[in-house]
Design a protein around this motif. Structure first.
Motif, PDB file in Angstrom:
ATOM      1  N   LEU A  40     -14.729 -44.771  14.908  1.00 37.93           N
ATOM      2  CA  LEU A  40     -14.129 -44.596  16.228  1.00 37.93           C
ATOM      3  C   LEU A  40     -15.136 -44.977  17.310  1.00 37.93           C
ATOM      4  O   LEU A  40     -16.348 -44.778  17.147  1.00 37.93           O
ATOM      5  N   PRO A  41     -14.666 -45.521  18.429  1.00 39.84           N
ATOM      6  CA  PRO A  41     -15.580 -45.884  19.516  1.00 39.84           C
ATOM      7  C   PRO A  41     -16.386 -44.675  19.995  1.00 39.84           C
ATOM      8  O   PRO A  41     -15.893 -43.546  20.000  1.00 39.84           O
ATOM      9  N   LEU A  42     -17.608 -44.934  20.417  1.00 42.50           N
ATOM     10  CA  LEU A  42     -18.469 -43.869  20.910  1.00 42.50           C
ATOM     11  C   LEU A  42     -17.833 -43.139  22.088  1.00 42.50           C
ATOM     12  O   LEU A  42     -17.992 -41.922  22.240  1.00 42.50           O
ATOM     13  N   SER A  43     -17.069 -43.880  22.894  1.00 44.02           N
ATOM     14  CA  SER A  43     -16.410 -43.259  24.054  1.00 44.02           C
ATOM     15  C   SER A  43     -15.419 -42.190  23.630  1.00 44.02           C
ATOM     16  O   SER A  43     -15.192 -41.211  24.355  1.00 44.02           O
ATOM     17  N   VAL A  44     -14.801 -42.361  22.440  1.00 42.74           N
ATOM     18  CA  VAL A  44     -13.890 -41.349  21.916  1.00 42.74           C
ATOM     19  C   VAL A  44     -14.687 -40.179  21.337  1.00 42.74           C
ATOM     20  O   VAL A  44     -14.405 -39.005  21.633  1.00 42.74           O
ATOM     21  N   ILE A  45     -15.709 -40.471  20.543  1.00 41.38           N
ATOM     22  CA  ILE A  45     -16.485 -39.441  19.868  1.00 41.38           C
ATOM     23  C   ILE A  45     -17.188 -38.531  20.866  1.00 41.38           C
ATOM     24  O   ILE A  45     -17.268 -37.307  20.692  1.00 41.38           O
ATOM     25  N   GLN A  46     -17.710 -39.106  21.949  1.00 36.76           N
ATOM     26  CA  GLN A  46     -18.442 -38.314  22.945  1.00 36.76           C
ATOM     27  C   GLN A  46     -17.578 -37.263  23.637  1.00 36.76           C
ATOM     28  O   GLN A  46     -18.091 -36.263  24.147  1.00 36.76           O
TER      29      GLN A  46
END
Length: 265
Positions: free
Chosen positions: A253-259
């Motif tokens: 998953l994109p880092l923007s989602v994980i963060q």
């Protein structure tokens, strides 16, 4: 060619055909499923093919073992594949009775037998009441007749989906990857399953993004994944499963989602 089946209170299932392909609609122009008439076992739509990407996460020797469940019948492509080709115990849950009757009349969906059960029920209620840890595979493709967004897309629903999976089980979900709702939906799935157990494929040209979520799966080394992909293509070369392409498209998953994921209480 256009036909329809109607039932009170439900968008009627309608049928169209073009260039050898039969399409299912729900009283709109949006395609809910498709079947090539002369090759009914082939998975015609690209996003439906990618819904089978869970096969990469399963050992080849255990690929067809266990229970496969579909939430949302569509044109029964995945149900037919799991039942007839993989020969798995297969359950499909569909809320609209006209879809079930249309699939049986026009899309080669067989009658129920010892390995097949097609249930006319609301998926959220069915998941909430289902026996836990009964499925090795869960495919979720739940859209309304306008095909605008998933009709079930909250953490409680995804928690119920995870509870339905046995250890080592896998879920695929059809989302719109080019829509702003993708990050929100993917974040909900990751909050329930854990971000290290969730992956996505790049969007199709239509914008469908398939998310794969696992319950306690250890990701194999790349060499093993490549071996599995080659085996899938060889075993199902007539069904349209470009597994080596899937492998190139899979990503965390994109880092923007994980963060933005907070631990589930």
């Amino acid at each position: 060619m256009n036909k329809s089946k109607k039932a009170p209170g439900w968008a009627p299932a309608t049928l169209s055909e073009f260039d050898g392909v039969r399409f299912l609609h729900l009283d709109s122009i949006w395609v809910q499923g498709a079947m090539r008439i002369r090759k009914p076992q082939r998975l015609e739509l690209e996003y439906v093919q990618r819904m089978m990407a869970w096969m990469l996460w399963r050992d080849s020797a255990e690929l067809a073992q266990g229970h496969a469940i579909q939430l949302g019948l569509g044109a029964a492509a995945i149900t037919r594949f799991c039942h007839k080709l993989l020969r798995m115990k297969t359950t499909a849950v569909e809320i609209n009775p006209t879809v079930i009757s249309a699939c049986r009349a026009w899309f080669h969906l067989p009658e129920d037998d010892q390995r097949l059960s097609v249930v006319n029920a609301d998926a959220a209620q069915w998941v909430a009441e289902a026996e836990p840890q009964q499925a090795q595979v869960l495919n979720v493709d739940l859209y309304d007749h306008e095909a605008a967004s998933p009709v079930l897309d909250d953490e409680d629903f995804y928690a119920g989906c995870r509870a339905l999976l046995a250890e080592g089980g896998l879920m695929t979900v059809n989302l719109f990857g080019r829509d702003a709702s993708f990050a929100r939906s993917a974040g909900r799935i990751a909050r329930v399953f854990g971000s290290d157990q969730v992956w996505s494929l790049a969007p199709t040209k239509e914008g469908n993004t398939i998310v794969v979520a696992a319950r306690g799966v250890q990701v194999p080394e790349r060499e093993e994944l490549e071996r599995r992909a080659a085996n899938i293509e060889s075993q199902f070369k007539d069904q349209g499963l470009p597994a080596r392409k899937w492998l190139r498209l899979v990503r965390p998953l994109p880092l923007s989602v994980i963060q933005n994921i907070e631990p589930r209480p």
